[in-house]
Scaffold this active site. Structure first.
Site, PDB file in Angstrom:
ATOM      1  N   ASP A 122      -1.594   4.664   6.321  1.00 17.97           N
ATOM      2  CA  ASP A 122      -0.829   5.619   7.134  1.00 17.97           C
ATOM      3  C   ASP A 122      -0.048   4.950   8.265  1.00 17.97           C
ATOM      4  O   ASP A 122       0.110   5.516   9.339  1.00 17.97           O
ATOM      5  CB  ASP A 122      -1.756   6.709   7.727  1.00 17.97           C
ATOM      6  CG  ASP A 122      -2.615   7.346   6.657  1.00 17.97           C
ATOM      7  OD1 ASP A 122      -2.064   7.662   5.588  1.00 17.97           O
ATOM      8  OD2 ASP A 122      -3.824   7.520   6.878  1.00 17.97           O
ATOM      9  N   LYS A 172       4.477   3.224   5.801  1.00 19.52           N
ATOM     10  CA  LYS A 172       5.064   2.299   4.817  1.00 19.52           C
ATOM     11  C   LYS A 172       6.215   2.950   4.051  1.00 19.52           C
ATOM     12  O   LYS A 172       7.234   2.331   3.794  1.00 19.52           O
ATOM     13  CB  LYS A 172       3.992   1.844   3.806  1.00 19.52           C
ATOM     14  CG  LYS A 172       2.898   1.000   4.426  1.00 19.52           C
ATOM     15  CD  LYS A 172       1.858   0.624   3.409  1.00 19.52           C
ATOM     16  CE  LYS A 172       1.002   1.785   2.965  1.00 19.52           C
ATOM     17  NZ  LYS A 172       0.107   2.344   3.979  1.00 19.52           N
ATOM     18  N   GLY A 201      -0.468   8.825   0.262  1.00 17.50           N
ATOM     19  CA  GLY A 201       0.397   9.961   0.553  1.00 17.50           C
ATOM     20  C   GLY A 201       1.585   9.437   1.305  1.00 17.50           C
ATOM     21  O   GLY A 201       1.429   8.738   2.298  1.00 17.50           O
ATOM     22  N   HIS A 202       2.794   9.659   0.795  1.00 21.22           N
ATOM     23  CA  HIS A 202       3.937   9.251   1.596  1.00 21.22           C
ATOM     24  C   HIS A 202       4.941  10.382   1.684  1.00 21.22           C
ATOM     25  O   HIS A 202       5.165  11.121   0.737  1.00 21.22           O
ATOM     26  CB  HIS A 202       4.578   7.951   1.132  1.00 21.22           C
ATOM     27  CG  HIS A 202       4.480   7.693  -0.337  1.00 21.22           C
ATOM     28  ND1 HIS A 202       3.540   6.843  -0.858  1.00 21.22           N
ATOM     29  CD2 HIS A 202       5.172   8.180  -1.367  1.00 21.22           C
ATOM     30  CE1 HIS A 202       3.666   6.826  -2.171  1.00 21.22           C
ATOM     31  NE2 HIS A 202       4.649   7.631  -2.505  1.00 21.22           N
ATOM     32  N   GLN A 260      -2.229   2.390   1.035  1.00 20.50           N
ATOM     33  CA  GLN A 260      -3.368   2.175   1.951  1.00 20.50           C
ATOM     34  C   GLN A 260      -3.107   0.975   2.873  1.00 20.50           C
ATOM     35  O   GLN A 260      -1.956   0.700   3.155  1.00 20.50           O
ATOM     36  CB  GLN A 260      -4.684   2.013   1.159  1.00 20.50           C
ATOM     37  CG  GLN A 260      -5.157   3.298   0.482  1.00 20.50           C
ATOM     38  CD  GLN A 260      -4.586   3.517  -0.903  1.00 20.50           C
ATOM     39  OE1 GLN A 260      -4.474   2.590  -1.685  1.00 20.50           O
ATOM     40  NE2 GLN A 260      -4.206   4.745  -1.218  1.00 20.50           N
TER      41      GLN A 260
HETATM   42  P1  IMP Z   1     -10.409   6.679  -1.836  1.00 23.41           P
HETATM   43  O1  IMP Z   1      -9.280   5.710  -1.884  1.00 23.41           O
HETATM   44  O2  IMP Z   1     -10.018   8.099  -2.076  1.00 23.41           O
HETATM   45  O3  IMP Z   1     -11.557   6.240  -2.689  1.00 23.41           O
HETATM   46  O4  IMP Z   1     -10.976   6.673  -0.328  1.00 23.41           O
HETATM   47  C1  IMP Z   1     -11.650   5.546   0.208  1.00 23.41           C
HETATM   48  C2  IMP Z   1     -11.278   5.346   1.682  1.00 23.41           C
HETATM   49  O5  IMP Z   1      -9.895   5.015   1.775  1.00 23.41           O
HETATM   50  C3  IMP Z   1     -11.458   6.604   2.519  1.00 23.41           C
HETATM   51  O6  IMP Z   1     -11.893   6.199   3.812  1.00 23.41           O
HETATM   52  C4  IMP Z   1     -10.083   7.205   2.580  1.00 23.41           C
HETATM   53  O7  IMP Z   1      -9.899   7.996   3.719  1.00 23.41           O
HETATM   54  C5  IMP Z   1      -9.224   5.941   2.629  1.00 23.41           C
HETATM   55  N1  IMP Z   1      -7.876   6.148   2.093  1.00 23.41           N
HETATM   56  C6  IMP Z   1      -7.521   6.270   0.799  1.00 23.41           C
HETATM   57  N2  IMP Z   1      -6.192   6.428   0.689  1.00 23.41           N
HETATM   58  C7  IMP Z   1      -5.689   6.395   1.931  1.00 23.41           C
HETATM   59  C8  IMP Z   1      -4.359   6.466   2.441  1.00 23.41           C
HETATM   60  O8  IMP Z   1      -3.356   6.580   1.735  1.00 23.41           O
HETATM   61  N3  IMP Z   1      -4.265   6.370   3.803  1.00 23.41           N
HETATM   62  C9  IMP Z   1      -5.353   6.191   4.613  1.00 23.41           C
HETATM   63  N4  IMP Z   1      -6.588   6.123   4.172  1.00 23.41           N
HETATM   64  C10 IMP Z   1      -6.763   6.215   2.838  1.00 23.41           C
END
Ligand code: IMP
Length: 442
Positions: free
Chosen positions: A12, A15, A39-40, A227
């Site tokens: 977040d 990017k 999410g973008h 991420q």
């Molecule tokens: P997962 O990727 O859904 O398995 O989540 C694992 C960890 O990564 C969690 O703490 C999520 O909040 C974090 N996370 C996953 N995708 C994002 C993103 O796009 N932005 C910020 N945190 C993320």
């Protein structure tokens, strides 16, 4: 030439905006890891597009590639493509045949395991998209790949092997009653049809060959990391991490383009001027110690729109963590920085950063390797004079020198600490609200 965009913090960092900013000169945008957990938000003219899987360049008519390092939920993919088409766009998205497929049981298992872990506070606060369970199956050599959807016999064989195991895991280990998500016949029908649509639309590729040919033809390719470095499965705050490698090295393994090719290009680290975190786990510079800090966090959260794009969850807020950035600079080998959201901090009397950590009487300049030690770190704060609210669009139009002096001092401190030049400064959500110092494809 290639440019790799990497989140330097916890995801977040904005990017998508940077991909978008440099996107005009790009022919192809490729994602190399993650799935619809990303999410973008892309602002294009007066339209706002929220995407979680389709690479953001697709909004601007670029070819989007989901590399073999991605995990792909075909339902999300087609929903996003269909909704872009309904809004008059014609996205060209290619998917690696070697990418793994997220199936409905992965999502269910994601939720089950998060629940099970929550008693011992080991839950990562996942997005619930089935990312971890899908990567588990990839590494366990029992996953289903995009290429398998194109061959119904292979698909059936794979499902017949894996689904009974998943059902037993849910029911016998976790004691959860399973439904259609674990039914071989229904999964087979649904995913065979996804395969047919992928084939009909000519969407599947050998990502390495596809991208290699474009690079050989002198096209510009951008690798879009999702991420961020501190939630990387290897280099992040394990176990509060995602299950892939957002770091730059994965641009090679996650697409099939060699590291020597990627290494001749640029690697741009995206930094948010403060920290935000959607998941669980420690956060040494978090603004949560007392009511004053919480109020400040609320103010930054509201102004910065710090709510998860995928989940809508309010994000936790902290001061910039410089040891985290030093770690990111080393792991990724940044050649340039884009620093976002300095407008969000405008109006504060002073702005702090965690310059180093104190741990057991020692001063640390970078992150410790275990998350437990990181949790014990006390930030050594450094205070900067604040900057006032200005017309940021005007600043963006006028250039770097129009940025308030105190904000420039802050930016230059970050650049000096990371020994990396600033390529862009984000002063608002739109792409025209960016001060551009360097354009990598020129
Ligand atoms: P997962 O990727 O859904 O398995 O989540 C694992 C960890 O990564 C969690 O703490 C999520 O909040 C974090 N996370 C996953 N995708 C994002 C993103 O796009 N932005 C910020 N945190 C993320």
């Amino acid at each position: 030439m290639t440019v790799t965009i990497v989140g330097a913090q916890l995801g977040d960092e904005g990017k998508g905006g940077v991909v978008d900013l440099y996107g005009d000169r790009v022919d192809v945008v490729a994602r190399y890891q993650g799935g619809d957990n990303a999410g973008h938000t892309v602002v294009h003219g007066d339209q706002e597009y929220k995407l979680s899987l389709v690479p953001s360049g697709a909004v601007r008519g670029k070819v989007g590639v989901l590399g073999n390092g991605c995990v792909v939920n075909p339902a999300t993919l087609f929903d996003e493509i269909d909704s872009l088409r309904e809004r008059g766009l014609d996205p060209d998205v290619r998917v690696a045949e070697r990418a793994h497929v997220i199936l409905p049981y992965h999502r269910v298992l994601d939720g089950i395991e998060e629940d099970a872990k929550s008693d011992s506070e080991l839950d990562a606060g996942t997005t619930g998209r089935g990312i971890g369970p899908t990567y588990e199956d990839k590494v366990g050599r029992r996953g289903i790949r995009i290429g398998d959807l194109l061959d119904p016999d292979v698909l059936r064989e794979r499902l017949e092997y894996v689904v009974p195991q998943k059902r037993a895991l849910a029911e016998d280990v976790f004691g959860v009653k399973t439904g259609e998500e674990f039914d071989i016949a229904s999964l087979y029908e649904q995913y065979r049809r996804f395969g047919e649509r992928l084939a009909e639309e000519g969407m599947t590729v050998n990502a390495g060959d596809f991208l290699g040919d474009r690079i050989d033809a002198d096209e510009n390719v951008m690798f879009e990391g999702a991420q961020g470095t501190s939630i990387d499965i290897d280099h992040g705050i394990f176990p509060y991490v995602t299950s892939s490698n957002p770091t730059a090295g994965a641009a090679a393994t996650g697409t099939g383009v060699g590291p020597t090719t990627i290494g001749t290009g640029e690697v741009i680290g995206i930094v948010k001027a403060y920290l935000s975190r959607v998941g669980t786990g420690p956060l040494p510079t978090e603004l949560s110690d007392d009511e004053t800090e919480e109020e400040l966090a609320d103010q930054i959260r509201e102004k910065g729109g710090e709510f998860g794009t995928v989940t809508g969850r309010p994000r936790r807020i902290g001061w910039l963590d410089v040891p985290m950035l030093r770690h990111a600079a080393r792991v990724n080998g940044f050649t340039g920085l884009a620093i976002n959201h300095i407008d969000v901090l405008a109006g504060l009397g002073s702005v702090s950063v965690g310059h180093a950590y104190e741990l057991g009487g020692e001063t640390l300049e970078t992150m410790p390797t275990t998350t437990e030690r990181w949790a014990d770190c006390e930030p050594v704060l450094r205070e900067f004079d604040g900057w006032s609210e200005v017309d940021w669009s005007e600043v963006a139009a006028e250039g770097y020198d129009a940025i308030p002096e105190n904000a420039r001092t802050y930016l230059e401190y970050v650049s000096d600490e990371l020994d990396t030049p600033i390529y862009a400064v984000g002063v608002g959500p739109g792409r025209e609200q960016t001060v551009v110092l360097e354009t990598p494809f020129e």
